[in-house]
Scaffold this motif. Structure first.
Motif, PDB file in Angstrom:
ATOM      1  N   GLN A 143       8.915 -17.663  35.122  1.00 28.73           N
ATOM      2  CA  GLN A 143      10.086 -18.484  34.832  1.00 28.73           C
ATOM      3  C   GLN A 143      11.309 -17.890  35.533  1.00 28.73           C
ATOM      4  OE1 GLN A 143      10.353 -21.260  32.457  1.00 28.73           O
ATOM      5  NE2 GLN A 143       8.144 -21.246  32.739  1.00 28.73           N
ATOM      6  N   LEU A 144      12.226 -18.732  35.980  1.00 26.14           N
ATOM      7  CA  LEU A 144      13.486 -18.291  36.592  1.00 26.14           C
ATOM      8  C   LEU A 144      13.260 -17.497  37.876  1.00 26.14           C
ATOM      9  CD1 LEU A 144      15.174 -17.117  33.250  1.00 26.14           C
ATOM     10  CD2 LEU A 144      15.767 -19.192  34.501  1.00 26.14           C
ATOM     11  N   LYS A 145      12.096 -17.730  38.531  1.00 21.14           N
ATOM     12  CA  LYS A 145      11.737 -16.926  39.698  1.00 21.14           C
ATOM     13  C   LYS A 145      12.782 -17.018  40.818  1.00 21.14           C
ATOM     14  CE  LYS A 145       7.493 -17.473  41.442  1.00 21.14           C
ATOM     15  NZ  LYS A 145       6.328 -17.582  42.356  1.00 21.14           N
ATOM     16  N   ASP A 146      13.255 -18.239  41.102  1.00 22.30           N
ATOM     17  CA  ASP A 146      14.218 -18.400  42.196  1.00 22.30           C
ATOM     18  C   ASP A 146      15.502 -17.629  41.927  1.00 22.30           C
ATOM     19  OD1 ASP A 146      12.359 -20.020  43.339  1.00 22.30           O
ATOM     20  OD2 ASP A 146      13.371 -21.913  42.854  1.00 22.30           O
ATOM     21  N   VAL A 147      15.940 -17.652  40.666  1.00 21.14           N
ATOM     22  CA  VAL A 147      17.174 -16.929  40.306  1.00 21.14           C
ATOM     23  C   VAL A 147      16.941 -15.415  40.430  1.00 21.14           C
ATOM     24  CG1 VAL A 147      18.954 -16.672  38.535  1.00 21.14           C
ATOM     25  CG2 VAL A 147      17.646 -18.801  38.693  1.00 21.14           C
ATOM     26  N   VAL A 148      15.771 -14.975  40.009  1.00 17.45           N
ATOM     27  CA  VAL A 148      15.428 -13.552  40.126  1.00 17.45           C
ATOM     28  C   VAL A 148      15.441 -13.120  41.591  1.00 17.45           C
ATOM     29  CG1 VAL A 148      13.524 -11.893  39.899  1.00 17.45           C
ATOM     30  CG2 VAL A 148      14.134 -13.370  37.969  1.00 17.45           C
ATOM     31  N   LEU A 149      14.789 -13.914  42.446  1.00 14.78           N
ATOM     32  CA  LEU A 149      14.702 -13.527  43.862  1.00 14.78           C
ATOM     33  C   LEU A 149      16.074 -13.553  44.527  1.00 14.78           C
ATOM     34  CD1 LEU A 149      11.380 -15.347  44.823  1.00 14.78           C
ATOM     35  CD2 LEU A 149      11.752 -12.877  44.618  1.00 14.78           C
ATOM     36  N   ALA A 150      16.910 -14.521  44.153  1.00  9.03           N
ATOM     37  CA  ALA A 150      18.244 -14.611  44.743  1.00  9.03           C
ATOM     38  C   ALA A 150      19.134 -13.444  44.337  1.00  9.03           C
ATOM     39  CB  ALA A 150      18.897 -15.936  44.346  1.00  9.03           C
ATOM     40  N   ASN A 151      18.804 -12.802  43.216  1.00  7.72           N
ATOM     41  CA  ASN A 151      19.631 -11.706  42.691  1.00  7.72           C
ATOM     42  C   ASN A 151      18.885 -10.374  42.684  1.00  7.72           C
ATOM     43  OD1 ASN A 151      22.240 -13.048  41.441  1.00  7.72           O
ATOM     44  ND2 ASN A 151      20.527 -14.398  40.961  1.00  7.72           N
ATOM     45  N   LEU A 152      17.814 -10.279  43.463  1.00  2.00           N
ATOM     46  CA  LEU A 152      16.912  -9.137  43.310  1.00  2.00           C
ATOM     47  C   LEU A 152      17.581  -7.790  43.624  1.00  2.00           C
ATOM     48  CD1 LEU A 152      14.056  -8.547  42.360  1.00  2.00           C
ATOM     49  CD2 LEU A 152      13.305  -8.593  44.745  1.00  2.00           C
ATOM     50  N   GLU A 153      18.437  -7.760  44.638  1.00  2.00           N
ATOM     51  CA  GLU A 153      19.070  -6.471  44.967  1.00  2.00           C
ATOM     52  C   GLU A 153      19.946  -5.974  43.823  1.00  2.00           C
ATOM     53  OE1 GLU A 153      20.840  -6.468  48.884  1.00  2.00           O
ATOM     54  OE2 GLU A 153      18.900  -7.109  49.714  1.00  2.00           O
ATOM     55  N   GLU A 154      20.724  -6.910  43.248  1.00  2.00           N
ATOM     56  CA  GLU A 154      21.584  -6.512  42.115  1.00  2.00           C
ATOM     57  C   GLU A 154      20.727  -6.102  40.915  1.00  2.00           C
ATOM     58  OE1 GLU A 154      24.420  -9.468  40.879  1.00  2.00           O
ATOM     59  OE2 GLU A 154      25.112  -8.240  39.191  1.00  2.00           O
ATOM     60  N   ILE A 155      19.633  -6.819  40.693  1.00  2.52           N
ATOM     61  CA  ILE A 155      18.738  -6.481  39.579  1.00  2.52           C
ATOM     62  C   ILE A 155      18.173  -5.071  39.754  1.00  2.52           C
ATOM     63  CG2 ILE A 155      16.484  -7.036  38.540  1.00  2.52           C
ATOM     64  CD1 ILE A 155      17.171 -10.027  39.054  1.00  2.52           C
ATOM     65  N   VAL A 156      17.732  -4.748  40.960  1.00  3.63           N
ATOM     66  CA  VAL A 156      17.176  -3.416  41.219  1.00  3.63           C
ATOM     67  C   VAL A 156      18.245  -2.340  41.031  1.00  3.63           C
ATOM     68  CG1 VAL A 156      16.240  -1.924  43.033  1.00  3.63           C
ATOM     69  CG2 VAL A 156      15.287  -4.204  42.682  1.00  3.63           C
ATOM     70  N   ASP A 157      19.440  -2.596  41.575  1.00  2.00           N
ATOM     71  CA  ASP A 157      20.508  -1.595  41.451  1.00  2.00           C
ATOM     72  C   ASP A 157      20.889  -1.345  39.986  1.00  2.00           C
ATOM     73  OD1 ASP A 157      20.627  -1.169  44.121  1.00  2.00           O
ATOM     74  OD2 ASP A 157      22.379  -2.442  44.475  1.00  2.00           O
ATOM     75  N   ARG A 158      20.980  -2.440  39.215  1.00  2.00           N
ATOM     76  CA  ARG A 158      21.488  -2.288  37.837  1.00  2.00           C
ATOM     77  C   ARG A 158      20.423  -1.954  36.815  1.00  2.00           C
ATOM     78  NH1 ARG A 158      25.000  -7.241  36.012  1.00  2.00           N
ATOM     79  NH2 ARG A 158      24.770  -6.131  34.025  1.00  2.00           N
ATOM     80  N   PHE A 159      19.187  -2.436  37.039  1.00  2.00           N
ATOM     81  CA  PHE A 159      18.191  -2.339  35.970  1.00  2.00           C
ATOM     82  C   PHE A 159      16.950  -1.528  36.328  1.00  2.00           C
ATOM     83  CE2 PHE A 159      20.704  -6.119  35.166  1.00  2.00           C
ATOM     84  CZ  PHE A 159      21.014  -5.975  33.818  1.00  2.00           C
ATOM     85  N   VAL A 160      16.819  -1.143  37.588  1.00  2.00           N
ATOM     86  CA  VAL A 160      15.627  -0.380  37.973  1.00  2.00           C
ATOM     87  C   VAL A 160      16.017   1.040  38.384  1.00  2.00           C
ATOM     88  CG1 VAL A 160      13.595  -0.295  39.466  1.00  2.00           C
ATOM     89  CG2 VAL A 160      14.472  -2.518  38.689  1.00  2.00           C
ATOM     90  N   LYS A 161      16.956   1.145  39.328  1.00  2.00           N
ATOM     91  CA  LYS A 161      17.337   2.480  39.818  1.00  2.00           C
ATOM     92  C   LYS A 161      18.343   3.168  38.899  1.00  2.00           C
ATOM     93  CE  LYS A 161      17.018   1.272  44.724  1.00  2.00           C
ATOM     94  NZ  LYS A 161      17.920   0.910  45.833  1.00  2.00           N
ATOM     95  N   ASN A 162      18.991   2.367  38.046  1.00  2.00           N
ATOM     96  CA  ASN A 162      20.154   2.838  37.297  1.00  2.00           C
ATOM     97  C   ASN A 162      19.743   3.559  36.008  1.00  2.00           C
ATOM     98  OD1 ASN A 162      22.790   3.066  36.510  1.00  2.00           O
ATOM     99  ND2 ASN A 162      22.982   0.964  35.788  1.00  2.00           N
ATOM    100  N   THR A 163      19.031   4.670  36.162  1.00  2.00           N
ATOM    101  CA  THR A 163      18.565   5.410  34.989  1.00  2.00           C
ATOM    102  C   THR A 163      19.095   6.845  35.031  1.00  2.00           C
ATOM    103  OG1 THR A 163      16.551   5.955  36.208  1.00  2.00           O
ATOM    104  CG2 THR A 163      16.425   4.071  34.727  1.00  2.00           C
ATOM    105  N   ASN A 164      18.933   7.538  33.943  1.00  2.00           N
ATOM    106  CA  ASN A 164      19.368   8.924  33.833  1.00  2.00           C
ATOM    107  C   ASN A 164      18.807   9.752  34.995  1.00  2.00           C
ATOM    108  OD1 ASN A 164      19.884  11.529  33.051  1.00  2.00           O
ATOM    109  ND2 ASN A 164      18.731  11.432  31.130  1.00  2.00           N
ATOM    110  N   PRO A 165      19.673  10.337  35.834  1.00  2.00           N
ATOM    111  CA  PRO A 165      19.158  11.079  36.994  1.00  2.00           C
ATOM    112  C   PRO A 165      18.670  12.485  36.645  1.00  2.00           C
ATOM    113  CG  PRO A 165      21.559  11.101  37.009  1.00  2.00           C
ATOM    114  CD  PRO A 165      21.136  10.255  35.818  1.00  2.00           C
ATOM    115  N   ASP A 166      18.904  12.924  35.421  1.00  2.00           N
ATOM    116  CA  ASP A 166      18.552  14.295  35.029  1.00  2.00           C
ATOM    117  C   ASP A 166      17.083  14.352  34.601  1.00  2.00           C
ATOM    118  OD1 ASP A 166      18.795  16.964  34.456  1.00  2.00           O
ATOM    119  OD2 ASP A 166      19.721  16.655  32.486  1.00  2.00           O
ATOM    120  N   VAL A 167      16.210  14.267  35.602  1.00  2.00           N
ATOM    121  CA  VAL A 167      14.756  14.192  35.351  1.00  2.00           C
ATOM    122  C   VAL A 167      14.155  15.596  35.312  1.00  2.00           C
ATOM    123  CG1 VAL A 167      12.574  13.259  36.224  1.00  2.00           C
ATOM    124  CG2 VAL A 167      14.700  11.980  36.582  1.00  2.00           C
ATOM    125  N   PRO A 168      13.424  15.934  34.248  1.00  2.00           N
ATOM    126  CA  PRO A 168      12.813  17.280  34.183  1.00  2.00           C
ATOM    127  C   PRO A 168      11.779  17.484  35.296  1.00  2.00           C
ATOM    128  CG  PRO A 168      12.564  16.102  32.073  1.00  2.00           C
ATOM    129  CD  PRO A 168      13.109  15.133  33.059  1.00  2.00           C
TER     130      PRO A 168
END
Ligand code: ZN
Length: 232
Positions: free
Chosen positions: A207-232
């Motif tokens: 569902q909402l695939k076209d919207v996801v693909l159109a916003n994929l870079e922002e989604i990755v920046d905000r929701f995938v890469k944007n995690t606590n960088p202090d990894v053990p």
């Protein structure tokens, strides 16, 4: 591991059936030992650490995503209150879902390195855990366990586990129940490229695939890469 493991479309990285039965969930085979060590240490303080959610497949995440997009499952705002999705644009709906649910293909639960944990010793009989902040903060039943985990993580005595969603980074909401086995999760994170994610979404019945693909870079920046960088 291969790309299919990274996006939850292969289970060859998971532990064997007897370990999965003992844990009541499946996890990456290299997470079984460090989890047992964390559990044993916690038991010394009276906590009975259990896993509510471990590995989650792409299809399972897709089902959650599609039901939220269709209004069959509640979509929550930042304060974990249900939203009226009829009042949202499709783009707003995508970003509202992402606050609490990963994009299928981009869930850290695909990796088997990430687990949602609770203290079984503090759960009242028959209580159904919701995984909401109120359970893990303040007077919440799992707050003492969560505070204990904070100390272990800060002292680097958590056997490699850390909180990727430790605080609000304007992406995924803070999730005090979600732990990640850092040394291995870092390898999966490196393999999850935007190209791999795009290919995975393109071929899914989402569902909402076209919207996801159109916003994929922002989604990755905000929701995938944007995690606590202090990894053990
Ligand atoms: Zn989780």
């Amino acid at each position: 591991m291969n790309p299919a493991n990274v996006v939850g479309q292969s289970e060859t990285h998971l532990c064997d059936a007897s370990d999965a039965e003992a844990l009541s969930v499946s996890v990456h085979r290299e997470v079984v030992e460090p989890f047992a060590a964390l559990r044993a240490l916690a038991a010394d303080t009276g906590f009975d650490v259990a896993i509510l959610s471990g590995f989650r497949s792409f299809d399972r995440q897709l089902s959650i995503w599609n039901r939220k997009a269709r209004g069959e499952l509640a979509v929550l705002d930042s304060a974990a209150r249900p939203l009226n999705i009829a009042s949202l644009t499709e783009r707003e709906l995508v970003f509202a879902i992402l606050r609490w649910s990963a994009l299928p293909g981009a869930s850290r639960h695909h990796w088997g390195t990430d687990i949602d944990v609770f203290d079984a010793a503090a759960r009242p009989a028959g209580y159904e855990i919701e995984l909401v902040p109120a359970e893990y903060e303040g007077a919440g039943m799992f707050a003492p366990f969560s505070a204990w985990l904070d100390e272990r993580i800060a002292n680097r005595t958590s056997f490699g586990f850390f909180r990727p969603y430790d605080r609000d980074r304007s992406g995924i909401a803070p999730e005090r129940w979600h732990l990640s086995y850092g040394p291995l999760a870092a390898e999966f994170a490196r393999m999850l490229s935007i190209e791999l994610l795009r290919d995975t979404v393109v071929s899914a019945d989402m569902q909402l695939k076209d919207v996801v693909l159109a916003n994929l870079e922002e989604i990755v920046d905000r929701f995938v890469k944007n995690t606590n960088p202090d990894v053990p």
